[in-house]
Design an enzyme around this catalytic site. Structure first.
Site, PDB file in Angstrom:
ATOM      1  N   LEU A  18      81.620  58.402  -0.918  1.00  0.00           N
ATOM      2  CA  LEU A  18      82.860  57.824  -0.391  1.00  0.00           C
ATOM      3  C   LEU A  18      82.997  56.344  -0.724  1.00  0.00           C
ATOM      4  O   LEU A  18      84.081  55.780  -0.610  1.00  0.00           O
ATOM      5  CB  LEU A  18      82.917  58.008   1.134  1.00  0.00           C
ATOM      6  CG  LEU A  18      82.885  59.445   1.652  1.00  0.00           C
ATOM      7  CD1 LEU A  18      82.845  59.456   3.177  1.00  0.00           C
ATOM      8  CD2 LEU A  18      84.089  60.237   1.153  1.00  0.00           C
ATOM      9  N   GLY A  19      81.903  55.706  -1.120  1.00  0.00           N
ATOM     10  CA  GLY A  19      81.939  54.278  -1.430  1.00  0.00           C
ATOM     11  C   GLY A  19      80.534  53.717  -1.444  1.00  0.00           C
ATOM     12  O   GLY A  19      79.566  54.395  -1.097  1.00  0.00           O
ATOM     13  N   THR A  22      76.271  46.619  -1.707  1.00  0.00           N
ATOM     14  CA  THR A  22      75.106  46.067  -2.398  1.00  0.00           C
ATOM     15  C   THR A  22      73.826  46.816  -2.049  1.00  0.00           C
ATOM     16  O   THR A  22      72.994  47.090  -2.919  1.00  0.00           O
ATOM     17  CB  THR A  22      74.938  44.581  -2.027  1.00  0.00           C
ATOM     18  OG1 THR A  22      76.168  43.893  -2.259  1.00  0.00           O
ATOM     19  CG2 THR A  22      73.838  43.931  -2.850  1.00  0.00           C
ATOM     20  N   PHE A  23      73.659  47.156  -0.771  1.00  0.00           N
ATOM     21  CA  PHE A  23      72.425  47.794  -0.325  1.00  0.00           C
ATOM     22  C   PHE A  23      72.641  49.214   0.180  1.00  0.00           C
ATOM     23  O   PHE A  23      71.697  49.832   0.658  1.00  0.00           O
ATOM     24  CB  PHE A  23      71.787  46.977   0.807  1.00  0.00           C
ATOM     25  CG  PHE A  23      71.613  45.531   0.480  1.00  0.00           C
ATOM     26  CD1 PHE A  23      70.671  45.132  -0.444  1.00  0.00           C
ATOM     27  CD2 PHE A  23      72.400  44.564   1.083  1.00  0.00           C
ATOM     28  CE1 PHE A  23      70.501  43.794  -0.762  1.00  0.00           C
ATOM     29  CE2 PHE A  23      72.242  43.229   0.777  1.00  0.00           C
ATOM     30  CZ  PHE A  23      71.295  42.836  -0.157  1.00  0.00           C
ATOM     31  N   LYS A  25      75.164  53.108   0.325  1.00  0.00           N
ATOM     32  CA  LYS A  25      76.138  54.028  -0.234  1.00  0.00           C
ATOM     33  C   LYS A  25      76.564  54.968   0.885  1.00  0.00           C
ATOM     34  O   LYS A  25      75.737  55.364   1.715  1.00  0.00           O
ATOM     35  CB  LYS A  25      75.524  54.813  -1.396  1.00  0.00           C
ATOM     36  CG  LYS A  25      76.543  55.484  -2.301  1.00  0.00           C
ATOM     37  CD  LYS A  25      75.888  55.971  -3.591  1.00  0.00           C
ATOM     38  CE  LYS A  25      76.930  56.541  -4.551  1.00  0.00           C
ATOM     39  NZ  LYS A  25      76.311  56.986  -5.837  1.00  0.00           N
ATOM     40  N   VAL A  26      77.847  55.313   0.937  1.00  0.00           N
ATOM     41  CA  VAL A  26      78.368  56.170   2.000  1.00  0.00           C
ATOM     42  C   VAL A  26      78.740  57.525   1.408  1.00  0.00           C
ATOM     43  O   VAL A  26      79.416  57.601   0.375  1.00  0.00           O
ATOM     44  CB  VAL A  26      79.591  55.538   2.691  1.00  0.00           C
ATOM     45  CG1 VAL A  26      80.094  56.442   3.815  1.00  0.00           C
ATOM     46  CG2 VAL A  26      79.240  54.156   3.249  1.00  0.00           C
ATOM     47  N   LYS A  41      75.943  56.736   6.025  1.00  0.00           N
ATOM     48  CA  LYS A  41      75.706  55.498   5.291  1.00  0.00           C
ATOM     49  C   LYS A  41      74.208  55.398   5.017  1.00  0.00           C
ATOM     50  O   LYS A  41      73.407  55.361   5.953  1.00  0.00           O
ATOM     51  CB  LYS A  41      76.189  54.305   6.123  1.00  0.00           C
ATOM     52  CG  LYS A  41      76.038  52.946   5.443  1.00  0.00           C
ATOM     53  CD  LYS A  41      76.628  51.869   6.353  1.00  0.00           C
ATOM     54  CE  LYS A  41      76.542  50.481   5.746  1.00  0.00           C
ATOM     55  NZ  LYS A  41      77.139  49.452   6.652  1.00  0.00           N
ATOM     56  N   ASP A 139      85.462  39.876  11.189  1.00  0.00           N
ATOM     57  CA  ASP A 139      85.838  40.205   9.812  1.00  0.00           C
ATOM     58  C   ASP A 139      86.932  41.267   9.812  1.00  0.00           C
ATOM     59  O   ASP A 139      86.884  42.233   9.044  1.00  0.00           O
ATOM     60  CB  ASP A 139      84.617  40.690   9.020  1.00  0.00           C
ATOM     61  CG  ASP A 139      84.870  40.690   7.509  1.00  0.00           C
ATOM     62  OD1 ASP A 139      85.748  39.920   7.054  1.00  0.00           O
ATOM     63  OD2 ASP A 139      84.201  41.458   6.791  1.00  0.00           O
TER      64      ASP A 139
END
Length: 466
Positions: A18-19, A22-23, A25-26, A41, A139
């Site tokens: 899904l995306g 840097t550290f 992946k989902v 995740k 954020d």
């Protein structure tokens, strides 16, 4: 990183990606136990550790924050956290509709006022809930706002995600302000740029204002190819409102994007603004709030009237990890984060009497859940508050267990009302009132001064035990 079809921790089968970051992946994934579709995740532990203590803190903070706020319907829920020797796995609610930003682009760059208002209502509800838990996102931006696909054709519901940069109220310095500069430049509040300390709540309100402007206008209020020029515009509050904004929308935007944090609109004021009030309905109380007029279940007539006894395994399960010293104090927590543990040498009758004294002075009524028998008071009581709180009246159960004739454990837990109000009652009223009859270990007494919310019994970043 694992590939599609990989089964992690014998619990989840990974699907499509899904995306990635840097550290991490989902992945979309399926629970092998329930069949539920979730998002997982996957964080590379070695890369995170190499990045330094800051990244470790960020991951642990994200877990702590999501556990604090994840039960709100407009916040992405964290189901569980798992760790292997090389990976950390966040198992989260899957939000199928994608980013709000993508929906904005697909709609021609901006939304109609009613659609924008609906999403803004949900954003403010989520942010207000986070603030009530002492959490400031820091954020907020459309990329961190997801939209679920509820199949109703009504546009789906907003879900706030990515709490990696969030701050807890405990992060404030002695001046009561936050001092860490973070956030995305276009959405960051002017007081953060000034690096003079800022209030997390008012900074989040500014970001909400930028998001609302973007939803209605289709472009950002503050933008410049030169970053310093953009910061100058943000600091001075220099922006132009499009002609198609209604008078009420203009009024609200000007209050949200007030560069002076002391005069900027608060959430309490925001929800009373005419533009916001249109079509807004107050969310009903949480489903886990107990009905106050519900009758208590009668105690089992055959129940032994002495306090329930605990064996060694019970004691371990109630303590934090396997460190029993955490129990012998007035600041213990059971494995359930809302429960409080107190250990004392006083008999059950004395404990119940002390709870009755606390209830009388702190606006609670007391209901004993077991009746007297042969000089023994009931070993469980309910404290029912009569003041209306954020989620109704506070209700607390206290149960007494006998470890030995000279050692009793009191387990206190919330059964209704707001969690923060319950914690405030425990910190401000309950613990001080029990201090003189509770046992306190030196280690716990020393650590009480700077207590932070526990992330988990064992940090997901720590090495597995041999």
């Amino acid at each position: 990183m694992p590939e599609k079809g990989t089964v992690v921790m014998s619990r989840y089968e990974l699907g499509r990606s899904l995306g990635h970051g840097t550290f991490s992946k989902v992945y979309q994934a399926r629970s092998l136990v329930s069949g539920e579709t979730v998002a997982v995740k996957v964080i590379d532990k070695e890369k995170a550790l190499r990045a330094g203590a800051g990244m470790v803190d960020q991951i642990e903070r994200e877990v702590a924050v999501m556990r604090l706020v994840g039960r709100h319907p407009n916040v992405v829920r964290l189901h569980e956290v798992m760790a292997s020797r090389s990976k950390i796995y966040f198992v989260m609610e899957l939000v199928r509709g994608g980013e709000l930003l993508a929906r904005l682009v697909a709609g021609g760059g901006r939304l109609g006022e009613d659609a924008a208002r609906r999403y803004f209502h949900q954003l403010v509800a989520a942010v207000d809930f986070c603030h009530s838990r002492g959490v400031y996102h820091r954020d907020l931006k459309p990329e961190n706002l997801l939209v679920d696909d509820d199949g109703s054709g009504g546009g789906g519901n907003l879900k706030v995600t990515d709490f990696g940069l969030s701050a807890l109220s405990a992060s404030r310095r002695h001046d009561g302000l936050l001092h860490t500069t973070c956030g995305t430049p276009s959405y960051v509040a002017p007081e953060i740029i000034g690096d003079k300390g800022y209030d997390g709540a008012t900074a989040d309100v500014w970001s909400c204002g930028v998001i609302l402007f973007l939803l209605l206008a289709g472009y950002l209020p503050f933008f410049d190819s030169n970053l310093m020029e953009m910061y100058k515009k943000i600091t001075n509050g220099e922006f132009k409102v499009p002609d198609w904004f209604t008078p009420d929308a203009r009024s609200l935007i000007s209050r949200l994007l007030d560069p002076n944090p002391t005069t900027r609109i608060t959430i309490d004021e925001l929800v009373k603004h005419p533009w916001f009030k249109k079509g807004h309905t107050k969310r009903p109380a949480s489903s886990n709030t107990m009905k106050l007029n519900e009758e208590e279940k009668p105690a089992n007539a055959a129940m032994n009237m002495k306090p329930a006894s605990l064996n060694a395994f019970d004691i371990i399960s109630l303590s934090q990890g396997f460190d029993l010293s955490g129990m012998f104090c007035c600041h213990g927590h059971s494995s359930r984060t809302q429960d409080q543990l107190f250990v004392t040498g006083k008999p059950a009758t004395a404990i119940v009497s002390r709870l009755e004294e606390i209830a009388e002075t702190e606006h609670f009524t007391v209901k004993k859940k077991q009746k007297k028998r042969q000089e023994e008071d009931g070993m469980a009581v309910k404290l029912q508050g009569w003041k209306e709180g954020r989620k109704g009246q506070l209700a607390i159960d206290a149960e007494i267990f006998e470890v030995s004739p000279s050692c009793y454990v009191v387990e206190v837990k919330k059964t209704a009302g707001d969690t923060l109000e319950y914690q405030a009652f425990c910190n401000r009223d309950l613990r001080p009132s029990l201090n003189d009859i509770c046992w306190t270990s030196p280690a716990t007494a020393a650590s009480e001064k700077n207590q932070l919310p526990a992330v988990s019994e064992v940090s997901p970043l720590s090495s597995p035990r041999n």
